[in-house]
Design an enzyme around this catalytic site. Structure first.
Site, PDB file in Angstrom:
ATOM      1  N   GLY A  21       6.649  -7.360  -7.176  1.00 34.80           N
ATOM      2  CA  GLY A  21       5.224  -7.114  -7.385  1.00 34.80           C
ATOM      3  C   GLY A  21       4.737  -5.899  -6.635  1.00 34.80           C
ATOM      4  O   GLY A  21       3.948  -5.097  -7.162  1.00 34.80           O
ATOM      5  N   ALA A  30      11.922 -12.164  -3.737  1.00 32.22           N
ATOM      6  CA  ALA A  30      12.242 -11.281  -4.865  1.00 32.22           C
ATOM      7  C   ALA A  30      10.979 -11.012  -5.678  1.00 32.22           C
ATOM      8  O   ALA A  30      10.690  -9.875  -6.046  1.00 32.22           O
ATOM      9  CB  ALA A  30      13.319 -11.916  -5.741  1.00 32.22           C
ATOM     10  N   ASP A  31      10.225 -12.063  -5.953  1.00 27.93           N
ATOM     11  CA  ASP A  31       8.969 -11.904  -6.695  1.00 27.93           C
ATOM     12  C   ASP A  31       7.985 -11.029  -5.927  1.00 27.93           C
ATOM     13  O   ASP A  31       7.338 -10.148  -6.503  1.00 27.93           O
ATOM     14  CB  ASP A  31       8.336 -13.274  -6.929  1.00 27.93           C
ATOM     15  N   MET A  32       7.861 -11.280  -4.630  1.00 30.83           N
ATOM     16  CA  MET A  32       6.882 -10.545  -3.836  1.00 30.83           C
ATOM     17  C   MET A  32       7.186  -9.051  -3.789  1.00 30.83           C
ATOM     18  O   MET A  32       6.302  -8.212  -3.976  1.00 30.83           O
ATOM     19  CB  MET A  32       6.838 -11.117  -2.416  1.00 30.83           C
TER      20      MET A  32
END
Length: 380
Positions: free
Chosen positions: A174, A169-171
């Site tokens: 970003g 999710a973070d990747m």
């Protein structure tokens, strides 16, 4: 000259999503100034993977904060906050991932900042957006994988929901943030103003599932059916999956079950000539393959299938991967270091520009390492 050389980014973010976006901008040539708390800095400096640390900071911090500068300020201190506000007219991009409303407390939200710099491109990352019943929940990757249905989609039919063992999710958030920032920078070239780019971890994972969610939305709301045998995609039929061989594993992608039966010399597969059976009898076909593929080595099966043009691949461990000639040819590993500190190996930017790979040997900064240089450069 790198593509974004001459652009300056203020990175107020921490952990992974925002810093990974700032890292990509740095890889492309931007000057990235990381705004951190004095002494402790970004919380991910203490967030260790397998308890690995280098020169006092977690290895995780080093991987996503290389090639940046650190400016340590206390935003609650009026003098420090004034310095940051004097810096804003000189920069092009701001990235932040505080909880909704936090930047407004410091007068650093987009509405306030664009009065100081109308050309600013302001990127913000939240867990769930800025409205709705989830907006105040903690924006953590595993929680968002669970809420968006991704964990439920993964794993075998008889298994509980299975998360991806990566902070996807973070990747993806970003990556989307970088796309939006670059689009705003292009717009700014023909306009007198910048813009606000907003992404959330939740929307990033919903978009990640666009293929299967679209199928669900247009199939009468029918739930996807995970295979009970070597599940790899809930909406694809046999043979799609990873299978054990005599000495390892082999991946089989989309393809004709009948053609596969001929190549593998598995007569039982020839009974499934109707393509509709490849899904309706998916587990039955896969069980046949499970038994058959254990009889020979991965190398033996690959030789037959690759010669026949069938989509397949070896399943590599990281140890085998990094020693494989295919991996070495990509030249994906670079060495970065701090001055007088231990160097680390990490991946390079995956983008090539005009055939040139983008390497950056500068390691992650110490907290406040660049305060004096930044204040001198911008006359703060």
């Amino acid at each position: 000259m790198k593509l974004l050389e001459g652009l300056t980014v203020l990175d107020f973010s921490q952990f992974l999503a925002g810093p990974s976006a700032a890292l990509r901008l740095a890889d492309l040539g931007a000057r990235v100034i990381k705004i951190e708390r004095p002494k402790t800095g970004d919380a991910s400096r203490q967030l260790k993977l397998k308890n690995l640390a280098v020169d006092g900071d977690s290895l995780l911090f080093h991987t996503i904060n290389r090639n940046k500068e650190s400016y340590a300020v206390d935003l609650r201190d009026p003098d420090d906050l004034a310095k940051v506000k004097r810096l804003i007219p000189h920069v092009d991009v701001i990235i932040e991932n505080f909880r909704p409303g936090k930047m407004k407390q410091f007068g650093l939200d987009y509405t306030s900042v664009k009065k100081l710099n109308p050309r600013i491109v302001y990127g913000t990352v939240t867990g769930y957006g800025t409205e709705g019943p989830w907006q105040d929940k903690p924006g953590q990757d595993l929680l968002i994988q669970s809420l968006t249905g991704l964990a439920w989609l993964n794993g075998e039919a008889d298994q509980p929901p299975t998360p991806f063992p990566l902070s996807i999710a973070d990747m993806f958030a970003g990556m989307h943030l970088v796309q939006g920032i670059l689009a705003c920078l292009i717009q700014r070239g023909s306009a007198s103003h910048g813009g606000l780019v907003e992404v959330s971890l939740t929307e990033a994972l919903l978009d990640f599932q666009f293929e299967v969610l679209t199928t669900h939305l247009n199939d009468g709301g029918k739930q996807p059916e995970r295979s009970a045998v070597n599940n790899a995609h809930a909406y694809l039929g046999a043979p799609y999956g990873i299978y054990e061989t005599k000495n390892g594993y082999i991946a089989l992608a989309m393809g004709s079950v009948v053609e596969l039966g001929g190549l593998l010399e598995c007569p039982a597969l020839l009974n499934y000539r109707d393509e509709a059976l490849w899904f309706s009898k998916r587990d039955e076909i896969k069980r046949l393959l499970v038994q058959h593929l254990r009889q020979k080595t991965t190398e033996a099966w690959l030789e037959v299938l690759e010669k026949g043009g069938y989509w397949c691949a070896d399943v590599l461990s990281w140890g085998r991967l990094v020693n494989h000639e295919g991996f070495k040819a990509l030249d994906m590993v670079q060495t970065v270091s701090r001055s007088q500190a231990q160097s680390i190996q990490t991946t390079r930017c995956p983008i090539r520009v005009n055939g040139q790979k983008l390497f950056a040997p500068k390691g992650a900064p110490r907290v406040g390492e660049d305060n004096q240089a930044i204040e001198q450069a911008f006359h703060l």
